[in-house]
Design a protein around this motif. Structure first.
Motif, PDB file in Angstrom:
ATOM      1  N   ASP A 104      32.294  53.805  41.717  1.00  0.00           N
ATOM      2  CA  ASP A 104      31.969  54.221  43.077  1.00  0.00           C
ATOM      3  C   ASP A 104      30.677  55.032  43.047  1.00  0.00           C
ATOM      4  O   ASP A 104      30.139  55.335  41.970  1.00  0.00           O
ATOM      5  N   ALA A 105      30.203  55.407  44.200  1.00  0.00           N
ATOM      6  CA  ALA A 105      28.917  56.096  44.286  1.00  0.00           C
ATOM      7  C   ALA A 105      28.920  57.426  43.546  1.00  0.00           C
ATOM      8  O   ALA A 105      27.873  57.872  43.056  1.00  0.00           O
ATOM      9  N   ASP A 106      30.083  58.066  43.444  1.00  0.00           N
ATOM     10  CA  ASP A 106      30.160  59.366  42.784  1.00  0.00           C
ATOM     11  C   ASP A 106      30.808  59.298  41.409  1.00  0.00           C
ATOM     12  O   ASP A 106      31.314  60.298  40.895  1.00  0.00           O
ATOM     13  N   GLY A 107      30.794  58.140  40.784  1.00  0.00           N
ATOM     14  CA  GLY A 107      31.262  58.045  39.410  1.00  0.00           C
ATOM     15  C   GLY A 107      32.303  56.970  39.170  1.00  0.00           C
ATOM     16  O   GLY A 107      32.589  56.139  40.039  1.00  0.00           O
ATOM     17  N   LEU A 108      32.862  57.002  37.964  1.00  0.00           N
ATOM     18  CA  LEU A 108      33.872  56.038  37.530  1.00  0.00           C
ATOM     19  C   LEU A 108      35.275  56.614  37.686  1.00  0.00           C
ATOM     20  O   LEU A 108      35.496  57.814  37.487  1.00  0.00           O
ATOM     21  N   PHE A 109      36.205  55.727  38.026  1.00  0.00           N
ATOM     22  CA  PHE A 109      37.614  56.075  38.130  1.00  0.00           C
ATOM     23  C   PHE A 109      38.403  55.067  37.308  1.00  0.00           C
ATOM     24  O   PHE A 109      37.942  53.945  37.062  1.00  0.00           O
ATOM     25  N   VAL A 110      39.596  55.452  36.880  1.00  0.00           N
ATOM     26  CA  VAL A 110      40.428  54.559  36.076  1.00  0.00           C
ATOM     27  C   VAL A 110      41.815  54.445  36.687  1.00  0.00           C
ATOM     28  O   VAL A 110      42.402  55.421  37.148  1.00  0.00           O
ATOM     29  N   GLY A 111      42.322  53.220  36.719  1.00  0.00           N
ATOM     30  CA  GLY A 111      43.675  52.938  37.164  1.00  0.00           C
ATOM     31  C   GLY A 111      44.351  52.027  36.156  1.00  0.00           C
ATOM     32  O   GLY A 111      43.819  51.762  35.071  1.00  0.00           O
ATOM     33  N   VAL A 112      45.536  51.535  36.503  1.00  0.00           N
ATOM     34  CA  VAL A 112      46.230  50.578  35.661  1.00  0.00           C
ATOM     35  C   VAL A 112      46.522  49.337  36.509  1.00  0.00           C
ATOM     36  O   VAL A 112      46.792  49.444  37.708  1.00  0.00           O
ATOM     37  N   GLY A 113      46.416  48.158  35.905  1.00  0.00           N
ATOM     38  CA  GLY A 113      46.606  46.925  36.658  1.00  0.00           C
ATOM     39  C   GLY A 113      47.117  45.805  35.786  1.00  0.00           C
ATOM     40  O   GLY A 113      47.414  45.992  34.596  1.00  0.00           O
ATOM     41  N   SER A 114      47.211  44.637  36.398  1.00  0.00           N
ATOM     42  CA  SER A 114      47.739  43.454  35.727  1.00  0.00           C
ATOM     43  C   SER A 114      46.858  42.248  36.037  1.00  0.00           C
ATOM     44  O   SER A 114      46.680  41.897  37.203  1.00  0.00           O
ATOM     45  N   ASP A 115      46.314  41.639  35.001  1.00  0.00           N
ATOM     46  CA  ASP A 115      45.570  40.386  35.162  1.00  0.00           C
ATOM     47  C   ASP A 115      46.584  39.246  35.180  1.00  0.00           C
ATOM     48  O   ASP A 115      46.741  38.508  34.207  1.00  0.00           O
ATOM     49  N   HIS A 116      47.305  39.118  36.286  1.00  0.00           N
ATOM     50  CA  HIS A 116      48.320  38.070  36.408  1.00  0.00           C
ATOM     51  C   HIS A 116      47.612  36.715  36.417  1.00  0.00           C
ATOM     52  O   HIS A 116      46.656  36.511  37.170  1.00  0.00           O
ATOM     53  N   THR A 117      48.086  35.789  35.578  1.00  0.00           N
ATOM     54  CA  THR A 117      47.364  34.538  35.313  1.00  0.00           C
ATOM     55  C   THR A 117      48.322  33.360  35.247  1.00  0.00           C
ATOM     56  O   THR A 117      49.430  33.478  34.707  1.00  0.00           O
ATOM     57  N   ASP A 118      47.904  32.224  35.777  1.00  0.00           N
ATOM     58  CA  ASP A 118      48.676  30.988  35.665  1.00  0.00           C
ATOM     59  C   ASP A 118      48.447  30.406  34.270  1.00  0.00           C
ATOM     60  O   ASP A 118      47.350  29.939  33.951  1.00  0.00           O
ATOM     61  N   ARG A 119      49.460  30.429  33.419  1.00  0.00           N
ATOM     62  CA  ARG A 119      49.298  30.042  32.023  1.00  0.00           C
ATOM     63  C   ARG A 119      49.145  28.534  31.845  1.00  0.00           C
ATOM     64  O   ARG A 119      48.539  28.077  30.869  1.00  0.00           O
ATOM     65  N   GLN A 120      49.700  27.744  32.750  1.00  0.00           N
ATOM     66  CA  GLN A 120      49.560  26.295  32.623  1.00  0.00           C
ATOM     67  C   GLN A 120      48.130  25.868  32.932  1.00  0.00           C
ATOM     68  O   GLN A 120      47.523  25.087  32.197  1.00  0.00           O
ATOM     69  N   VAL A 121      47.570  26.398  34.012  1.00  0.00           N
ATOM     70  CA  VAL A 121      46.190  26.073  34.381  1.00  0.00           C
ATOM     71  C   VAL A 121      45.211  26.633  33.351  1.00  0.00           C
ATOM     72  O   VAL A 121      44.157  26.041  33.087  1.00  0.00           O
ATOM     73  N   GLU A 122      45.573  27.752  32.726  1.00  0.00           N
ATOM     74  CA  GLU A 122      44.720  28.376  31.713  1.00  0.00           C
ATOM     75  C   GLU A 122      44.393  27.419  30.573  1.00  0.00           C
ATOM     76  O   GLU A 122      43.349  27.524  29.930  1.00  0.00           O
ATOM     77  N   ALA A 123      45.274  26.452  30.339  1.00  0.00           N
ATOM     78  CA  ALA A 123      45.064  25.503  29.251  1.00  0.00           C
ATOM     79  C   ALA A 123      43.843  24.621  29.457  1.00  0.00           C
ATOM     80  O   ALA A 123      43.279  24.102  28.490  1.00  0.00           O
ATOM     81  N   TYR A 124      43.416  24.449  30.725  1.00  0.00           N
ATOM     82  CA  TYR A 124      42.225  23.623  30.941  1.00  0.00           C
ATOM     83  C   TYR A 124      41.072  24.363  31.608  1.00  0.00           C
ATOM     84  O   TYR A 124      39.927  23.904  31.552  1.00  0.00           O
ATOM     85  N   ASP A 125      41.324  25.522  32.239  1.00  0.00           N
ATOM     86  CA  ASP A 125      40.228  26.287  32.835  1.00  0.00           C
ATOM     87  C   ASP A 125      40.662  27.737  33.008  1.00  0.00           C
ATOM     88  O   ASP A 125      41.446  28.049  33.906  1.00  0.00           O
TER      89      ASP A 125
END
Length: 223
Positions: free
Chosen positions: A85-106
């Motif tokens: 952000d304009a006044d610096g960096l912040f940290v949170g926690v999240g999840s890179d939820h991903t389709d594992r079947q599609v991941e096999a080709y893209d």
């Protein structure tokens, strides 16, 4: 617009402009190879170099407690998330939820298919940077009604955020409005679908924890 809360400071509105997912961001090359093999077992081709960065739509970001997915082929994972952000960096926690079947080709398409859950609470990055390597990451998965520890480890297992920013921006700072997912840990057991995921980032030095939990709803298949 994301309605967030900075611990010790209060509410904050954050307007994301871009979303970047860092992949294969482990500090230990052996651990990176382990994660690559996990994904290769699902048919995912290894990257040409590590770490790599996937640009996605910032509209995927959400603090909601439910995630809708098209098929039972996706899974979440715990990640530290940086907000510039304009006044610096912040940290949170999240999840890179991903389709594992599609991941096999893209890989990029597979990540773009799923929303990216985030904690509504943040810390200022400068409050934790001096002891960053002491932070702890955990993720639980609920599968067939059973809650199990899915991932566990320390941020010291992953590349430091400052190094990720340097490599992503080729020496330039993370632009205001950027959201950077900083990589994840190897899983306990098998990688795959869950009915719910819980993530936490724990700071043992300051005695506080960021958390987020969400349930996964699989949409009906049209016939």
């Amino acid at each position: 617009m994301l309605e967030l809360h900075v611990v010790g400071q209060g509410p904050r509105r954050f307007s994301p402009q871009q979303l970047i997912i860092a992949g294969w961001a482990g500090r230990d090359q052996h651990a990176v190879e382990h994660h690559i093999r996990e994904l290769e077992a699902l048919g995912v081709r290894p990257p040409a170099s590590t770490p790599c960065f996937y640009p996605l739509s910032h509209q995927l970001l959400t603090t909601a407690a439910e995630l809708e997915v098209p098929r039972e082929n996706s899974s979440g994972e715990v990640e530290c998330v940086l907000f510039a952000d304009a006044d610096g960096l912040f940290v949170g926690v999240g999840s890179d939820h991903t389709d594992r079947q599609v991941e096999a080709y893209d890989v990029t398409v597979s990540k773009q298919m799923c929303a990216k859950p985030l904690s509504a609470e943040l810390w200022r990055f400068n409050e934790v940077v001096a002891h960053w390597d002491q932070l702890l990451m955990r993720c639980w998965r609920e599968r067939n009604g059973v809650r199990e520890l899915y991932q566990q480890g320390g941020t010291a297992q992953l590349l430091h955020p400052r190094l990720l920013i340097e490599r992503y921006g080729q020496g330039r700072p993370l632009p205001t409005g950027s959201v950077l997912f900083c990589g994840t840990l190897a899983v306990n057991g098998s990688l795959g679908h869950g009915e719910a995921f819980e993530m936490e980032l724990h700071d043992p030095v300051l005695g506080r924890t960021l958390r987020h939990a969400y349930r996964v709803k699989t949409l009906e298949v049209a016939t």
